[in-house]
Every structure is written in C-alpha cells, then in structure tokens.
Design a protein around this motif. Sequence first.
Motif, PDB file in Angstrom:
ATOM      1  N   UNK A   1      54.235  43.494  49.007  1.00 17.68           N
ATOM      2  CA  UNK A   1      53.373  44.532  49.601  1.00 17.68           C
ATOM      3  C   UNK A   1      52.763  44.026  50.904  1.00 17.68           C
ATOM      4  N   UNK A   2      52.241  42.801  50.890  1.00  9.79           N
ATOM      5  CA  UNK A   2      51.663  42.229  52.110  1.00  9.79           C
ATOM      6  C   UNK A   2      52.710  42.095  53.203  1.00  9.79           C
ATOM      7  N   UNK A   3      53.952  41.739  52.847  1.00 14.32           N
ATOM      8  CA  UNK A   3      55.027  41.628  53.830  1.00 14.32           C
ATOM      9  C   UNK A   3      55.351  42.970  54.473  1.00 14.32           C
ATOM     10  N   UNK A   4      55.100  44.062  53.751  1.00 17.04           N
ATOM     11  CA  UNK A   4      55.314  45.402  54.296  1.00 17.04           C
ATOM     12  C   UNK A   4      54.123  45.880  55.129  1.00 17.04           C
ATOM     13  N   UNK A   5      53.083  45.062  55.211  1.00 17.90           N
ATOM     14  CA  UNK A   5      51.894  45.443  55.964  1.00 17.90           C
ATOM     15  C   UNK A   5      50.900  46.239  55.149  1.00 17.90           C
ATOM     16  N   UNK A   6      51.087  46.285  53.846  1.00 13.97           N
ATOM     17  CA  UNK A   6      50.187  47.024  52.975  1.00 13.97           C
ATOM     18  C   UNK A   6      49.102  46.122  52.401  1.00 13.97           C
ATOM     19  N   UNK A   7      48.367  46.683  51.462  1.00 16.65           N
ATOM     20  CA  UNK A   7      47.279  45.976  50.785  1.00 16.65           C
ATOM     21  C   UNK A   7      47.607  45.929  49.306  1.00 16.65           C
ATOM     22  N   UNK A   8      47.275  44.823  48.653  1.00 12.57           N
ATOM     23  CA  UNK A   8      47.471  44.705  47.212  1.00 12.57           C
ATOM     24  C   UNK A   8      46.411  43.786  46.631  1.00 12.57           C
ATOM     25  N   UNK A   9      46.003  44.079  45.402  1.00 12.00           N
ATOM     26  CA  UNK A   9      45.007  43.244  44.724  1.00 12.00           C
ATOM     27  C   UNK A   9      45.200  43.347  43.219  1.00 12.00           C
ATOM     28  N   UNK A  10      44.869  42.261  42.540  1.00 10.12           N
ATOM     29  CA  UNK A  10      44.865  42.265  41.080  1.00 10.12           C
ATOM     30  C   UNK A  10      43.469  42.717  40.656  1.00 10.12           C
ATOM     31  N   UNK A  11      43.389  43.889  40.027  1.00  8.20           N
ATOM     32  CA  UNK A  11      42.106  44.414  39.563  1.00  8.20           C
ATOM     33  C   UNK A  11      41.754  43.862  38.189  1.00  8.20           C
ATOM     34  N   UNK A  12      42.796  43.511  37.416  1.00  6.28           N
ATOM     35  CA  UNK A  12      42.585  42.962  36.079  1.00  6.28           C
ATOM     36  C   UNK A  12      43.749  42.047  35.769  1.00  6.28           C
ATOM     37  N   UNK A  13      43.406  40.809  35.447  1.00  5.00           N
ATOM     38  CA  UNK A  13      44.429  39.834  35.088  1.00  5.00           C
ATOM     39  C   UNK A  13      44.640  39.883  33.585  1.00  5.00           C
ATOM     40  N   UNK A  14      45.899  40.000  33.186  1.00  7.13           N
ATOM     41  CA  UNK A  14      46.230  40.074  31.774  1.00  7.13           C
ATOM     42  C   UNK A  14      46.900  38.809  31.283  1.00  7.13           C
ATOM     43  N   UNK A  15      47.619  38.941  30.196  1.00  6.65           N
ATOM     44  CA  UNK A  15      48.334  37.812  29.608  1.00  6.65           C
ATOM     45  C   UNK A  15      49.409  37.339  30.579  1.00  6.65           C
ATOM     46  N   UNK A  16      49.448  36.038  30.834  1.00  2.64           N
ATOM     47  CA  UNK A  16      50.361  35.475  31.837  1.00  2.64           C
ATOM     48  C   UNK A  16      51.826  35.633  31.465  1.00  2.64           C
TER      49      UNK A  16
ATOM     50  N   UNK B   1      52.644  38.311  41.150  1.00  4.18           N
ATOM     51  CA  UNK B   1      52.563  37.485  42.359  1.00  4.18           C
ATOM     52  C   UNK B   1      53.610  37.918  43.383  1.00  4.18           C
ATOM     53  N   UNK B   2      54.832  38.137  42.925  1.00  7.01           N
ATOM     54  CA  UNK B   2      55.903  38.581  43.825  1.00  7.01           C
ATOM     55  C   UNK B   2      55.609  39.975  44.387  1.00  7.01           C
ATOM     56  N   UNK B   3      55.079  40.861  43.555  1.00  4.49           N
ATOM     57  CA  UNK B   3      54.743  42.210  44.012  1.00  4.49           C
ATOM     58  C   UNK B   3      53.693  42.158  45.121  1.00  4.49           C
ATOM     59  N   UNK B   4      52.653  41.372  44.934  1.00  6.60           N
ATOM     60  CA  UNK B   4      51.607  41.252  45.952  1.00  6.60           C
ATOM     61  C   UNK B   4      52.191  40.739  47.266  1.00  6.60           C
ATOM     62  N   UNK B   5      53.012  39.718  47.203  1.00  6.38           N
ATOM     63  CA  UNK B   5      53.627  39.175  48.426  1.00  6.38           C
ATOM     64  C   UNK B   5      54.474  40.219  49.139  1.00  6.38           C
TER      65      UNK B   5
ATOM     66  N   UNK C   1      47.630  43.957  32.650  1.00  6.79           N
ATOM     67  CA  UNK C   1      47.328  43.728  34.059  1.00  6.79           C
ATOM     68  C   UNK C   1      47.111  45.067  34.737  1.00  6.79           C
ATOM     69  N   UNK C   2      46.258  45.100  35.757  1.00  7.60           N
ATOM     70  CA  UNK C   2      46.114  46.281  36.615  1.00  7.60           C
ATOM     71  C   UNK C   2      46.199  45.780  38.052  1.00  7.60           C
ATOM     72  N   UNK C   3      47.181  46.316  38.771  1.00  7.13           N
ATOM     73  CA  UNK C   3      47.413  45.931  40.152  1.00  7.13           C
ATOM     74  C   UNK C   3      47.246  47.173  41.026  1.00  7.13           C
ATOM     75  N   UNK C   4      46.526  47.011  42.114  1.00  6.89           N
ATOM     76  CA  UNK C   4      46.341  48.113  43.065  1.00  6.89           C
ATOM     77  C   UNK C   4      47.148  47.821  44.314  1.00  6.89           C
TER      78      UNK C   4
END
Length: 115
Positions: free
Chosen positions: A16-31, A10-14, A94-97
């Motif tokens: 990346x977005x703050x830097x003007x980039x794109x991020x998405x969770x491609x696969x959600x794993x164990x929390x 969650x922090x990584x996605x935020x 998890x797989x994050x892009x």
Amino acid sequence: MRLKSELFVSALLRRVFNLGGYAAVLRKGAEEAGAIFIRQRSRLGTETLYAPAPQSFFDGPVPGRLFEIRLQEADGETVEQAIAREIRFDPDCWVVEIEVESRGDLFDVAAEKDG
C-alpha cells in the motif's frame, strides 16, 4: 502453505505504501493464523470491509488468503460496529486500515458463487 497472518499484514502495508497510499494496523491479532479484516477508506468518506472468505467459496484447498466483501460503500460507524462484532466473536483477529483509490491486486477477493 499459507503465509502467517503477521507476514501477510506486513507485506500488505508495504505494498500500500509503495502505491502511495496509507495503511495501518488498527488491531494486532494472532501472529500465526489470526483472521484478517481489511477496512478500505475512500476519499468520498465511505468504506469497504473485507473479511476472510468462508470455506463455502472453495472447491478445494486454497494456497493463499481469500477475502469477501462484507460491507461496501458503508459509513464508518456501520463498519466500526461490524468490526466490533467480529472482535467479540474472535478476539485474535487483525484489523488493517488502508486508504488507496483501488485495491487492485493487493489481495484476492472471492467472486460470488453462482447459485
């Protein structure tokens, strides 16, 4: 104490977005403690795959998450195949892009240990 996987992602996605980039969770794993793989796409069409660094990179306990570069400047199909192998080995991962010019200080990457 290490952050739960879900909070780290969650922090990584935020960030990346703050830097003007794109991020998405491609696969959600164990929390709680699922391994995290990060797929970084470049504008040139190549990708870098970051994976959890093996324990051999550590001399002692590590307070946070540390990654290693598993593939660099690879084509998408090669990265896809590597991720599929990891999922077969660990279905809780998890797989994050992300799409950013430079990963900067988004996450820590282990330097190769000297022989």
